[in-house]
Design a protein around this motif. Structure first.
Motif, PDB file in Angstrom:
ATOM      1  N   HIS A 262     -11.186  11.575  37.880  1.00 11.29           N
ATOM      2  CA  HIS A 262     -12.113  11.995  36.836  1.00 11.29           C
ATOM      3  C   HIS A 262     -12.669  10.746  36.139  1.00 11.29           C
ATOM      4  O   HIS A 262     -13.100   9.822  36.798  1.00 11.29           O
ATOM      5  CB  HIS A 262     -11.435  12.970  35.872  1.00 11.29           C
ATOM      6  CG  HIS A 262     -11.363  14.376  36.396  1.00 11.29           C
ATOM      7  ND1 HIS A 262     -10.783  14.687  37.608  1.00 11.29           N
ATOM      8  CD2 HIS A 262     -11.802  15.564  35.884  1.00 11.29           C
ATOM      9  CE1 HIS A 262     -10.876  16.001  37.826  1.00 11.29           C
ATOM     10  NE2 HIS A 262     -11.492  16.548  36.794  1.00 11.29           N
ATOM     11  N   CYS A 263     -12.657  10.707  34.839  1.00 12.44           N
ATOM     12  CA  CYS A 263     -13.402   9.683  34.101  1.00 12.44           C
ATOM     13  C   CYS A 263     -12.786   8.281  34.159  1.00 12.44           C
ATOM     14  O   CYS A 263     -13.485   7.291  34.382  1.00 12.44           O
ATOM     15  CB  CYS A 263     -13.562  10.110  32.653  1.00 12.44           C
ATOM     16  SG  CYS A 263     -14.093  11.822  32.457  1.00 12.44           S
TER      17      CYS A 263
ATOM     18  N   VAL B 105     -14.088  16.839  26.942  1.00  8.12           N
ATOM     19  CA  VAL B 105     -14.053  15.466  27.444  1.00  8.12           C
ATOM     20  C   VAL B 105     -15.228  14.656  26.895  1.00  8.12           C
ATOM     21  O   VAL B 105     -15.092  13.460  26.606  1.00  8.12           O
ATOM     22  CB  VAL B 105     -14.003  15.434  28.988  1.00  8.12           C
ATOM     23  CG1 VAL B 105     -15.352  15.765  29.618  1.00  8.12           C
ATOM     24  CG2 VAL B 105     -13.501  14.079  29.473  1.00  8.12           C
TER      25      VAL B 105
ATOM     26  N   TYR C 160     -14.167  13.813  23.427  1.00  2.61           N
ATOM     27  CA  TYR C 160     -13.154  12.749  23.460  1.00  2.61           C
ATOM     28  C   TYR C 160     -13.816  11.379  23.576  1.00  2.61           C
ATOM     29  O   TYR C 160     -13.457  10.436  22.858  1.00  2.61           O
ATOM     30  CB  TYR C 160     -12.205  12.975  24.636  1.00  2.61           C
ATOM     31  CG  TYR C 160     -11.283  11.807  24.898  1.00  2.61           C
ATOM     32  CD1 TYR C 160     -10.196  11.560  24.069  1.00  2.61           C
ATOM     33  CD2 TYR C 160     -11.517  10.937  25.958  1.00  2.61           C
ATOM     34  CE1 TYR C 160      -9.358  10.478  24.291  1.00  2.61           C
ATOM     35  CE2 TYR C 160     -10.687   9.856  26.190  1.00  2.61           C
ATOM     36  CZ  TYR C 160      -9.609   9.629  25.357  1.00  2.61           C
ATOM     37  OH  TYR C 160      -8.788   8.545  25.576  1.00  2.61           O
ATOM     38  N   VAL C 161     -14.792  11.274  24.468  1.00  4.44           N
ATOM     39  CA  VAL C 161     -15.491   9.999  24.643  1.00  4.44           C
ATOM     40  C   VAL C 161     -16.216   9.610  23.358  1.00  4.44           C
ATOM     41  O   VAL C 161     -16.199   8.445  22.944  1.00  4.44           O
ATOM     42  CB  VAL C 161     -16.483  10.091  25.824  1.00  4.44           C
ATOM     43  CG1 VAL C 161     -17.410   8.880  25.853  1.00  4.44           C
ATOM     44  CG2 VAL C 161     -15.719  10.208  27.136  1.00  4.44           C
TER      45      VAL C 161
ATOM     46  N   SER D  35      -8.199   4.218  22.742  1.00  6.61           N
ATOM     47  CA  SER D  35      -8.630   5.606  22.796  1.00  6.61           C
ATOM     48  C   SER D  35      -8.155   6.423  21.609  1.00  6.61           C
ATOM     49  O   SER D  35      -8.182   7.635  21.641  1.00  6.61           O
ATOM     50  CB  SER D  35      -8.146   6.263  24.097  1.00  6.61           C
ATOM     51  OG  SER D  35      -6.739   6.246  24.165  1.00  6.61           O
TER      52      SER D  35
ATOM     53  N   TYR E  46      -9.881  13.337  30.721  1.00  4.38           N
ATOM     54  CA  TYR E  46     -10.387  11.986  30.982  1.00  4.38           C
ATOM     55  C   TYR E  46      -9.471  11.228  31.935  1.00  4.38           C
ATOM     56  O   TYR E  46      -9.937  10.482  32.807  1.00  4.38           O
ATOM     57  CB  TYR E  46     -10.516  11.224  29.660  1.00  4.38           C
ATOM     58  CG  TYR E  46     -11.177   9.868  29.793  1.00  4.38           C
ATOM     59  CD1 TYR E  46     -12.558   9.730  29.659  1.00  4.38           C
ATOM     60  CD2 TYR E  46     -10.426   8.721  30.048  1.00  4.38           C
ATOM     61  CE1 TYR E  46     -13.171   8.494  29.786  1.00  4.38           C
ATOM     62  CE2 TYR E  46     -11.027   7.484  30.177  1.00  4.38           C
ATOM     63  CZ  TYR E  46     -12.399   7.373  30.044  1.00  4.38           C
ATOM     64  OH  TYR E  46     -12.998   6.139  30.179  1.00  4.38           O
TER      65      TYR E  46
ATOM     66  N   ARG F  26      -8.800  14.145  26.217  1.00  2.55           N
ATOM     67  CA  ARG F  26      -8.012  13.001  26.672  1.00  2.55           C
ATOM     68  C   ARG F  26      -7.292  13.324  27.975  1.00  2.55           C
ATOM     69  O   ARG F  26      -7.278  12.519  28.916  1.00  2.55           O
ATOM     70  CB  ARG F  26      -6.993  12.610  25.599  1.00  2.55           C
ATOM     71  CG  ARG F  26      -6.127  11.400  25.960  1.00  2.55           C
ATOM     72  CD  ARG F  26      -5.066  11.178  24.886  1.00  2.55           C
ATOM     73  NE  ARG F  26      -4.210  10.060  25.211  1.00  2.55           N
ATOM     74  CZ  ARG F  26      -4.393   8.812  24.789  1.00  2.55           C
ATOM     75  NH1 ARG F  26      -5.421   8.532  24.014  1.00  2.55           N
ATOM     76  NH2 ARG F  26      -3.558   7.851  25.128  1.00  2.55           N
TER      77      ARG F  26
END
Length: 273
Positions: free
Chosen positions: A141-142, A215, A218-219, A115, A136, A133
């Motif tokens: 959540h993710c 987010v 971030y991805v 990441s 996430y 991050r």
């Protein structure tokens, strides 16, 4: 508990039910009650989580409870403290936890994940990356589904790593805000609801525009991805345009609005005629 977690606003006595569950003798029931409480993301959710300390906090509940209290429910706990409404009477374990005497676990392990950003970030990108991050890895959540490394779980949760679904700002934002349901192919892997693939829940009610943009950014900057930021202005625009929508987006519907880019043609082998 999963029904309450995903549809608590439709269940008038959801707080009462979660308070019962968090006192259940079965540790698995208590664990799912804590997870569901994070979806409330309010003072009642914080009170339910704190109630979990009254029964044994095992190695499974501990990290989830800790993560809920330092991230998702942090502001709600602080609000209760400020208002003098954080009742720890008869709850010594909770009192010890908040005083720092009791350690019950650590957040989801992030060490060893891919990441780190794919490139050197600007100041604006770095700010979004750090906030994204944190979001996430929030409980429920993710990372819960797409995993800490963004690779998902084969045949269940699609990968985000080098995903061919990330390039369109509006499509990506619609998925995050409203959720997605239906058969989907990501990087050549097929995910079929008839074979147990669950829908992705929408996070529009849990994240503000800045958080949602962060987010997604971030991805786009993690897991081997090297995309551009999604702006809060884009999220605001999409949120307004879809404010009357109450259902998931279906994959075929979404792809009509925002088709995937065609894969580049394969390079011809040398010597081929």
């Amino acid at each position: 508990m999963d029904v309450i977690r995903h549809a608590f606003w439709q269940i008038p006595n959801h707080v009462e039910l979660l308070n019962q569950a968090v006192r259940d003798e079965n540790a698995r029931v208590r664990l799912t009650a804590v997870v569901a409480a994070t979806w409330l993301d309010n003072a009642e959710g914080a009170k339910i989580a704190v109630e979990a300390f009254k029964l044994p906090v095992d190695r499974w509940i501990g990290p989830v409870l800790h993560y809920a209290l330092i991230y998702t429910l942090k502001d709600d706990v602080e609000g209760l403290k400020a208002a003098g409404q954080l009742n720890l009477e008869g709850n010594q374990a909770a009192a010890d936890y908040f005083s720092g005497k009791l350690k019950i676990g650590q957040p989801v392990a992030e060490a060893g994940t891919n990441s780190k950003p794919a490139r050197k970030l600007t100041a604006a990108e770095e700010k979004a990356f750090k906030l994204g991050r944190e979001i996430y890895f929030r409980d429920a959540h993710c990372a819960t589904c797409h995993q800490a490394d963004g690779k998902g779980i084969q045949n269940i949760y699609p990968p985000l790593a080098k995903s061919n679904w990330l390039e369109d700002d509006e499509r990506l934002t619609k998925i995050l805000l409203k959720g997605l349901w239906g058969p989907i192919t990501v990087n050549g892997q097929h995910f079929d609801p008839t074979k147990g693939v669950p829908p992705m829940m929408g996070f529009g009610g849990l994240l503000n525009d800045e958080e949602a943009a962060a987010v997604l950014s971030y991805v786009r900057l993690s897991f081997g991805n090297n995309g551009k930021l999604v702006s809060p202005a884009t999220v605001k625009k999409v949120r307004e345009a879809t404010k009357d929508r109450v259902n998931f987006y279906m994959t075929d519907e979404l792809l009509k609005e925002h088709p995937l880019k065609a894969a580049p043609p394969a390079k011809a082998k040398k010597g081929a005629k």
